[in-house]
Design a protein around this motif. Structure first.
Motif: not given
Ligand SMILES: Cc1ncc(C[n+]2csc(CCOP(=O)(O)OP(=O)(O)O)c2C)c(N)n1
Ligand code: SF4
Ligand code: SF4
Ligand code: SF4
Ligand SMILES: [Mg+2]
Lengths: 80, 256
Positions: B20-21, B23-28, B34
């Protein structure tokens, strides 16, 4: 005597303040900031009394964003 | 014992999987997506399949999954991931091939693709994130929305005479000859997360050994769509989702 000590390191900029780690900690020693926020504007998780942490990893496991790293050290009392 | 003594690579017991890199995940905040992404990354890493896995992304909130896990991905049209996975697996039979789909994707727009891929017994693993709602588009009713549950398109709650009944895709899948492993799990606490991890690992192994289609439903939260906090959403899920979508293995022909 066998001793165990844990500590967590939170990636506070990645944290979204969801509070799931707060709920998951059996020792109730993780909370969200009340006055500060990260660059995204979220309150973030902090460990309050790290001396109570046994490194159980619950907070890390439940974090959906993978923000928590957990360390755990075991040692014998007389070695200290 | 000082902090510096404990914070030391040799004492590391938990960290974000390296697959898992950053990059901030766009999930709420608190979204189950996530959590499941993290498990998928851990499993692929543990199976040492990083270079031999192809994931098929859905349309829905997980549409950007390919940004977060450093494996090969294909983005399918809405609901068509099982058809896409069919082609990929047939062309690369030695690869681990899985789809990652929401309930709107898997149980509504892609129903035909889902059922026929499973009925053909394609050697793929399907991860089905059931949050009982169309999360991405603003929380509309899905086929999986519970009776009485309020959504943007059924503001007075789902009613049988108007909207029909919540679709149990997983039980339906268990009746198909082509499926080998069907289970329903969740990720609301540590024990549940560990069980889901085992289930996804098993589904992935089935894809590699060619035992047929595996389906892992993960009963999930969409706290934003449900208009609850992440912690409240987990409680609501336990009280309302689990009675209708009970957890546990439904079918496992791989034991025989
Ligand atoms: C062919 C097509 N129809 C409709 C849409 C609009 N749309 C995008 S996501 C979505 C629903 C997604 O819901 P779900 O699969 O449950 O995923 P979630 O966001 O809840 O994880 C819809 C209807 C689209 N993108 N393409
Ligand atoms: S490792 Fe366990 S005890 Fe320590 S902060 Fe996390 S949940 Fe609490
Ligand atoms: S679970 Fe993760 S994202 Fe949520 S508050 Fe804790 S550290 Fe932050
Ligand atoms: S809308 Fe729902 S499913 Fe989508 S990221 Fe937010 S909480 Fe998750
Ligand atoms: Mg959904």
């Amino acid at each position: 005597m066998n001793r165990i000590a844990g500590i967590i390191v939170v990636d506070t900029e990645r944290c979204k303040g969801c509070g799931l780690c707060v709920e998951a900690c059996p020792k109730k020693i993780v909370r969200l900031t009340e006055k500060s926020v990260n660059k995204k504007g979220y309150p973030y998780a902090i460990q309050t009394e790290s001396e109570l942490c046994n490194g159980c990893t619950s907070c890390g496991i439940v974090c959906p964003d993978g923000c928590i790293t957990v360390y755990r050290k075991k040692w014998k009392e007389e070695q200290v | 014992m000082t902090k510096e003594n404990i914070i030391n690579p040799q004492n590391l017991v938990y960290k974000k999987p390296s697959l898992m890199n950053n990059t901030p995940m766009h999930y709420c905040p608190g979204c189950s997506h996530g959590m499941v992404h993290k498990l998928v990354a851990e499993i692929i890493e543990e199976m040492e399949m990083t270079d031999n896995t192809i994931g098929i992304c859905p349309v829905g909130c997980a549409v950007f999954a390919y940004n977060y896990l450093d494996i090969d991905w294909i983005e399918a049209a809405h609901g068509r991931a099982p058809a896409c996975a069919t082609a990929v697996k047939r062309l690369w039979p030695d690869h681990l091939v899985f789809t990652y789909q929401g309930d709107g994707d898997f149980a509504c727009i892609g129903t035909a693709e889902s059922i026929h891929a499973m009925n053909r017994g394609e050697n793929i693993a399907i991860i089905f994130i059931n949050n009982a709602i169309y999360g991405m588009t603003g929380g509309q009713m899905a086929p999986t929305t519970l009776m009485g549950m309020k959504t943007a398109t059924c503001p007075y709650g789902r009613q049988a005479d108007l909207h029909g009944y919540p679709l149990k895709m997983t039980e339906l899948a268990a009746n198909l000859e082509g499926t080998c492993y069907i289970t329903r799990q969740s990720v609301h606490n540590v024990a549940a997360i560990n069980r889901t991890k085992k289930a996804i690992r098993k589904a992935f192994e089935n894809s590699l050994t060619g035992k047929g289609t595996s389906l892992v439903e993960v009963v999930s939260t969409c706290n934003a769509g449900w208009k609850l906090t992440p912690v409240q959403a987990n409680k609501w899920m336990e009280e309302n989702m689990f009675p209708y979508y009970p957890l546990g293995d439904i079918k496992d022909t791989t034991k025989e």
